[in-house]
Enzyme design. Sequence first.
Site, PDB file in Angstrom:
ATOM      1  N   LYS A 168       4.307 -14.062   6.924  1.00 26.93           N
ATOM      2  CA  LYS A 168       3.306 -14.201   5.800  1.00 26.93           C
ATOM      3  C   LYS A 168       2.581 -15.625   6.281  1.00 26.93           C
ATOM      4  O   LYS A 168       3.271 -16.481   6.786  1.00 26.93           O
ATOM      5  CB  LYS A 168       4.136 -14.506   4.511  1.00 26.93           C
ATOM      6  N   ASP A 197       0.260 -11.659   7.828  1.00 30.12           N
ATOM      7  CA  ASP A 197      -0.074 -10.938   6.493  1.00 30.12           C
ATOM      8  C   ASP A 197      -0.475 -11.953   5.556  1.00 30.12           C
ATOM      9  O   ASP A 197       0.284 -12.941   5.397  1.00 30.12           O
ATOM     10  CB  ASP A 197       0.795 -10.275   5.928  1.00 30.12           C
ATOM     11  N   GLU A 223      -3.177  -8.820   8.771  1.00 25.03           N
ATOM     12  CA  GLU A 223      -3.294  -7.939   7.607  1.00 25.03           C
ATOM     13  C   GLU A 223      -3.734  -8.671   6.321  1.00 25.03           C
ATOM     14  O   GLU A 223      -3.433  -9.927   6.049  1.00 25.03           O
ATOM     15  CB  GLU A 223      -1.697  -7.403   7.189  1.00 25.03           C
ATOM     16  N   GLU A 249      -3.246  -1.425   1.771  1.00 27.91           N
ATOM     17  CA  GLU A 249      -2.375  -1.493   0.653  1.00 27.91           C
ATOM     18  C   GLU A 249      -2.762  -1.759  -0.813  1.00 27.91           C
ATOM     19  O   GLU A 249      -1.977  -1.142  -1.499  1.00 27.91           O
ATOM     20  CB  GLU A 249      -1.257  -2.346   0.841  1.00 27.91           C
ATOM     21  N   ASP A 272      -0.643   3.114   0.897  1.00 30.63           N
ATOM     22  CA  ASP A 272       0.709   3.009   0.347  1.00 30.63           C
ATOM     23  C   ASP A 272       0.748   4.174  -0.500  1.00 30.63           C
ATOM     24  O   ASP A 272      -0.236   4.286  -1.642  1.00 30.63           O
ATOM     25  CB  ASP A 272       0.657   1.889  -0.711  1.00 30.63           C
ATOM     26  N   HIS A 299       2.199   0.481   4.021  1.00 26.88           N
ATOM     27  CA  HIS A 299       2.761  -0.658   3.236  1.00 26.88           C
ATOM     28  C   HIS A 299       3.903  -0.411   2.477  1.00 26.88           C
ATOM     29  O   HIS A 299       4.033   0.585   1.497  1.00 26.88           O
ATOM     30  CB  HIS A 299       1.731  -1.165   2.311  1.00 26.88           C
TER      31      HIS A 299
END
Length: 362
Positions: A168, A197, A223, A249, A272, A299
């Site tokens: 992240k 992400d 992401e 996602e 997703d 996701h």
Amino acid sequence: MPVITTATAQLVDVAVETLRTDAVQQFVKQETIVVDLTTDDGGTGTGYSYTIGTGGNSVLELLRRSLLPLLPGRDARCVEQLWHTLHAATHATTVGVITSLALAAVDTALWDLRCRRVGEPLWRLAGGYRQRVPLYDTEHGWLHLDADDLVAGAVDARAKGWSGTKIKVGRPTVADDTARLRAVREAVGPSFSVMVDANQAFTGAEAVQRARAFDELDLGWFEEPLPADDLAGHERLVAATTIPVAVGESLSSIRQFAEYLRRGAATIVQPDVARVGGITPWLKVAHLAEACNVAVAPHFLMELHVSLVAAVPNGRTVEHIPQLRAITSREMTIEGGQAVAPDEPGIGIAWDRDAMDDRRVA
């Protein structure tokens, strides 16, 4: 014909197994919306969707008041017809994630019933491209973790034979994000995938700045760098960086994916099942991406997505975040560093009904 006789829904809260943070939120719990269907010939199917802490009761009420009453008396084999019937019945709230989450819970139950009826696992009935798929770790890449923790998680994933790790990003400074990523890259070497992400945290200018700072790190993808509805911003970012840009996602319709692909605003798509409205639209997104020569890396929901990634030729990898262990009797199988799609008939999830009852809130 197999006629649906009952359609019920419940809300089950599942606590997170570890602290999960990103640039915009904390994953508090999984509100799991479960739909059960039965047919007049004894068939059963169970499907689900989820939220990460809020909105579950809204999805449940939409199901109970507007969608489930439409199912009894219908032919359970007509999955496409039923999806469109329910979608049309909620026209005033589409496109929207609450409606998509409700549709997904029903649609996955219909697919479970369909697979059980013909005695096939989901991965084979949905396409059957392969049974084993690459796996990457997210559970050890949360934003609150320091560089040493990130390195330990990445090294462990590499030792298990997994294909990569996701970190992240969205720390206050570019230097902080870059230092954490550099520590991981130096620890795992050049042949192990490292993805990042941002969870939609950046402005367009910030995303371009971070992408330039990350360029030397040979990242697998960047992401959700921007808000999901900033299509033009993603288009500009793709043009400004060599890092693949992953989006999906937070998209809740096939047409949103189509527009991203049409404009070259995503170079990896991440549908997703729950948020796009079920397995039926997920497969359409995957095939749309295949037609555009774009990979699919879904996701979350690893226990379900393993079968779908296995089903399609452009399925790239599965994201490892354990979340259903508290309400299932079997975990996803991992062998030789790869996730293995379940081979028994159905969507491949072994629900623990007693554990679900203990956690049911509505």
